[in-house]
Design an enzyme around this catalytic site. Structure first.
Site, PDB file in Angstrom:
ATOM      1  N   ASP A  83     -33.187 -27.672  19.302  1.00 46.83           N
ATOM      2  CA  ASP A  83     -32.154 -26.651  19.114  1.00 46.83           C
ATOM      3  C   ASP A  83     -31.557 -26.888  17.736  1.00 46.83           C
ATOM      4  O   ASP A  83     -30.862 -27.890  17.522  1.00 46.83           O
ATOM      5  CB  ASP A  83     -31.083 -26.792  20.206  1.00 46.83           C
ATOM      6  N   ILE A  84     -31.820 -25.975  16.820  1.00 43.92           N
ATOM      7  CA  ILE A  84     -31.391 -26.232  15.442  1.00 43.92           C
ATOM      8  C   ILE A  84     -29.873 -26.131  15.272  1.00 43.92           C
ATOM      9  O   ILE A  84     -29.350 -26.480  14.226  1.00 43.92           O
ATOM     10  CB  ILE A  84     -32.130 -25.336  14.412  1.00 43.92           C
ATOM     11  N   ASN A 142     -38.574 -20.904  11.628  1.00 43.79           N
ATOM     12  CA  ASN A 142     -38.692 -19.524  12.114  1.00 43.79           C
ATOM     13  C   ASN A 142     -37.507 -19.085  12.971  1.00 43.79           C
ATOM     14  O   ASN A 142     -37.199 -17.885  13.020  1.00 43.79           O
ATOM     15  CB  ASN A 142     -40.001 -19.424  12.926  1.00 43.79           C
ATOM     16  N   SER A 172     -36.409 -12.303   5.389  1.00 45.49           N
ATOM     17  CA  SER A 172     -36.606 -10.954   5.935  1.00 45.49           C
ATOM     18  C   SER A 172     -36.656  -9.993   4.752  1.00 45.49           C
ATOM     19  O   SER A 172     -36.257 -10.367   3.634  1.00 45.49           O
ATOM     20  CB  SER A 172     -35.386 -10.636   6.820  1.00 45.49           C
ATOM     21  N   TYR A 219     -26.177 -10.158   9.035  1.00 38.75           N
ATOM     22  CA  TYR A 219     -27.596 -10.562   9.123  1.00 38.75           C
ATOM     23  C   TYR A 219     -28.234 -10.519   7.734  1.00 38.75           C
ATOM     24  O   TYR A 219     -28.942 -11.454   7.337  1.00 38.75           O
ATOM     25  CB  TYR A 219     -28.346  -9.642  10.092  1.00 38.75           C
TER      26      TYR A 219
HETATM   27  N1  LIG Z   1     -38.919  -9.153  14.143  1.00 36.53           N
HETATM   28  C1  LIG Z   1     -38.780  -8.729  12.879  1.00 36.53           C
HETATM   29  O1  LIG Z   1     -39.056  -7.567  12.529  1.00 36.53           O
HETATM   30  C2  LIG Z   1     -38.277  -9.691  11.831  1.00 36.53           C
HETATM   31  C3  LIG Z   1     -38.181  -9.212  10.519  1.00 36.53           C
HETATM   32  C4  LIG Z   1     -37.740 -10.064   9.524  1.00 36.53           C
HETATM   33  C5  LIG Z   1     -37.417 -11.374   9.841  1.00 36.53           C
HETATM   34  N2  LIG Z   1     -37.505 -11.814  11.127  1.00 36.53           N
HETATM   35  C6  LIG Z   1     -37.184 -13.208  11.389  1.00 36.53           C
HETATM   36  O2  LIG Z   1     -38.296 -13.825  12.012  1.00 36.53           O
HETATM   37  C7  LIG Z   1     -37.856 -14.896  12.856  1.00 36.53           C
HETATM   38  C8  LIG Z   1     -38.419 -14.710  14.248  1.00 36.53           C
HETATM   39  O3  LIG Z   1     -37.935 -13.491  14.723  1.00 36.53           O
HETATM   40  P1  LIG Z   1     -38.511 -12.758  16.032  1.00 36.53           P
HETATM   41  O4  LIG Z   1     -38.557 -11.333  15.715  1.00 36.53           O
HETATM   42  O5  LIG Z   1     -39.713 -13.462  16.539  1.00 36.53           O
HETATM   43  O6  LIG Z   1     -37.271 -12.957  17.014  1.00 36.53           O
HETATM   44  P2  LIG Z   1     -37.174 -13.347  18.556  1.00 36.53           P
HETATM   45  O7  LIG Z   1     -38.328 -12.827  19.328  1.00 36.53           O
HETATM   46  O8  LIG Z   1     -35.787 -12.946  18.945  1.00 36.53           O
HETATM   47  O9  LIG Z   1     -37.285 -14.944  18.529  1.00 36.53           O
HETATM   48  C9  LIG Z   1     -36.297 -15.717  17.939  1.00 36.53           C
HETATM   49  C10 LIG Z   1     -36.588 -17.150  18.306  1.00 36.53           C
HETATM   50  O10 LIG Z   1     -35.601 -17.984  17.686  1.00 36.53           O
HETATM   51  C11 LIG Z   1     -35.127 -18.877  18.682  1.00 36.53           C
HETATM   52  N3  LIG Z   1     -33.827 -19.448  18.359  1.00 36.53           N
HETATM   53  C12 LIG Z   1     -32.657 -18.814  18.127  1.00 36.53           C
HETATM   54  N4  LIG Z   1     -31.686 -19.723  17.906  1.00 36.53           N
HETATM   55  C13 LIG Z   1     -32.265 -20.955  17.986  1.00 36.53           C
HETATM   56  C14 LIG Z   1     -31.793 -22.272  17.877  1.00 36.53           C
HETATM   57  N5  LIG Z   1     -30.504 -22.542  17.638  1.00 36.53           N
HETATM   58  N6  LIG Z   1     -32.664 -23.302  17.979  1.00 36.53           N
HETATM   59  C15 LIG Z   1     -33.972 -23.061  18.228  1.00 36.53           C
HETATM   60  N7  LIG Z   1     -34.473 -21.823  18.403  1.00 36.53           N
HETATM   61  C16 LIG Z   1     -33.624 -20.779  18.277  1.00 36.53           C
HETATM   62  C17 LIG Z   1     -35.100 -18.036  19.957  1.00 36.53           C
HETATM   63  O11 LIG Z   1     -34.960 -18.862  21.092  1.00 36.53           O
HETATM   64  P3  LIG Z   1     -34.412 -18.259  22.514  1.00 36.53           P
HETATM   65  O12 LIG Z   1     -35.572 -17.553  23.152  1.00 36.53           O
HETATM   66  O13 LIG Z   1     -33.976 -19.489  23.236  1.00 36.53           O
HETATM   67  O14 LIG Z   1     -33.288 -17.323  22.175  1.00 36.53           O
HETATM   68  C18 LIG Z   1     -36.473 -17.405  19.813  1.00 36.53           C
HETATM   69  O15 LIG Z   1     -37.479 -18.302  20.208  1.00 36.53           O
HETATM   70  C19 LIG Z   1     -36.332 -14.852  12.797  1.00 36.53           C
HETATM   71  O16 LIG Z   1     -35.862 -15.779  11.845  1.00 36.53           O
HETATM   72  C20 LIG Z   1     -36.031 -13.437  12.334  1.00 36.53           C
HETATM   73  O17 LIG Z   1     -34.778 -13.320  11.702  1.00 36.53           O
HETATM   74  C21 LIG Z   1     -37.930 -11.011  12.117  1.00 36.53           C
END
Ligand SMILES: NC(=O)c1ccc[n+]([C@@H]2O[C@H](COP(=O)([O-])OP(=O)(O)OC[C@H]3O[C@@H](n4cnc5c(N)ncnc54)[C@H](OP(=O)(O)O)[C@@H]3O)[C@@H](O)[C@H]2O)c1
Length: 277
Positions: free
Chosen positions: A62-63, A89, A139, A192
């Site tokens: 947990d970061i 990530n 992002s 964000y």
């Molecule tokens: N999806 C997009 O279009 C997009 C675009 C640009 C950037 N991003 C970036 O890409 C990354 C992944 O996004 P995603 O779309 O895959 O989102 P997601 O499906 O919501 O997954 C986010 C992940 O981060 C974990 N997390 C959150 N807080 C944490 C903590 N304190 N310690 C450890 N793990 C933690 C969540 O864990 P839980 O399941 O326990 O909540 C989940 O596994 C993020 O940094 C996001 O900002 C995404």
């Protein structure tokens, strides 16, 4: 202690992180750690990958919890001695309309996306092996042009910016919101975006601080991806969203350092106009 190469992905129980682990299991010559803050979600993700014939290892991480980060660090140090690939990530976003004051959204978002990544990196940096690659997940919203105010853009892109100065800028952002001046001050109203711009600025500082090593630190924009974070409105699949991270981790030339890599794997000019692609 194992001599094998080690890759670590944070927030990998679902979404893009899960797909990054899957792809690394397929291609990386070493041990892949799927980490998650919630152990049962992490173990479920491992079972899902096992069904596909992939066998990453799991460790709770947990970061936002310094004890969890230090436990993970000590575990890796004792069992492997180092890390070759670190993919930061894990990320967090609160959707509009906000159910709480903007200042609380900003505090949570800057803490989750900026401060936690900064502190996790600081704890893990001693474990980075020669030639290690670190990928910070920014992002498209992390492009500097997302910040409306020219003075703030100049402060965030100052060539010799330090982590302390960047953190003070994030404190200024919070103060500006608290006083209701964030639009006038040039911060805009999207925590964000500011958190993801800060990740990019932090990446460039981290690379500068490691200038005398072979460690490569880059940040990425995964694209607009169909995950929980986008309420499944993203146009890319999670596997497609994982591609740029895996490219920077495994395929990019050694010369790629301190750069911002877009979803199409091109290096973009962070301080220039928003990339037209
Ligand atoms: N999806 C997009 O279009 C997009 C675009 C640009 C950037 N991003 C970036 O890409 C990354 C992944 O996004 P995603 O779309 O895959 O989102 P997601 O499906 O919501 O997954 C986010 C992940 O981060 C974990 N997390 C959150 N807080 C944490 C903590 N304190 N310690 C450890 N793990 C933690 C969540 O864990 P839980 O399941 O326990 O909540 C989940 O596994 C993020 O940094 C996001 O900002 C995404």
């Amino acid at each position: 202690m194992s001599e094998q190469h080690v890759a670590v992905v944070t927030g990998a129980n679902k979404g893009i992180g899960f797909s990054i682990v899957k792809s690394l299991c397929h291609r990386f010559n070493g041990i892949v750690y799927l980490t998650a803050r919630n152990a049962s979600k992490g173990e479920m993700a491992i079972s899902e990958l096992n069904k596909l014939g992939y066998y990453p290892l799991f460790h709770q991480l947990d970061i936002s919890d310094e004890h969890s980060v230090k436990r993970f660090r000590d575990y890796i140090a004792a069992n492997h001695g180092g890390i070759d690939i670190l993919i930061n990530n894990a990320g967090f976003q609160i959707f509009r309309p906000y159910k709480e004051p903007l200042v609380d959204v900003a505090l949570k978002t800057i803490r989750a996306n900026y401060r936690n990544l900064r502190d996790t990196f600081k704890d893990l940096v001693p474990l980075l092996r020669n030639d290690a690659r670190v990928i910070n997940t920014s992002s498209g919203f992390g492009h500097l042009s997302m910040v409306p105010g020219a003075k703030i853009r100049a402060a965030l892109s100052k060539p010799n910016l330090t982590v302390d100065e960047l953190t003070r800028l994030m404190d200024d952002f919070i103060r500006s919101i608290r006083s209701g001046n964030n639009i006038k001050d040039g911060w805009g109203d999207d925590p964000y975006k500011i958190s993801k711009v800060a990740i990019a600025a932090l990446t460039f500082i981290q690379q500068r601080e490691l200038i005398n090593t072979n460690v490569k630190v880059n940040c990425i924009n995964p694209g607009y991806v169909n995950t929980d974070m986008t309420r499944h409105m993203g146009v890319l699949t999670p596997d497609q969203g994982a591609e740029v991270a895996v490219y920077v981790a495994l395929d990019a030339p050694n010369s790629l350092k301190g750069s911002f890599v877009w979803a199409d794997k091109s290096v973009i000019d962070w301080t220039g106009p928003f990339p037209d692609k």
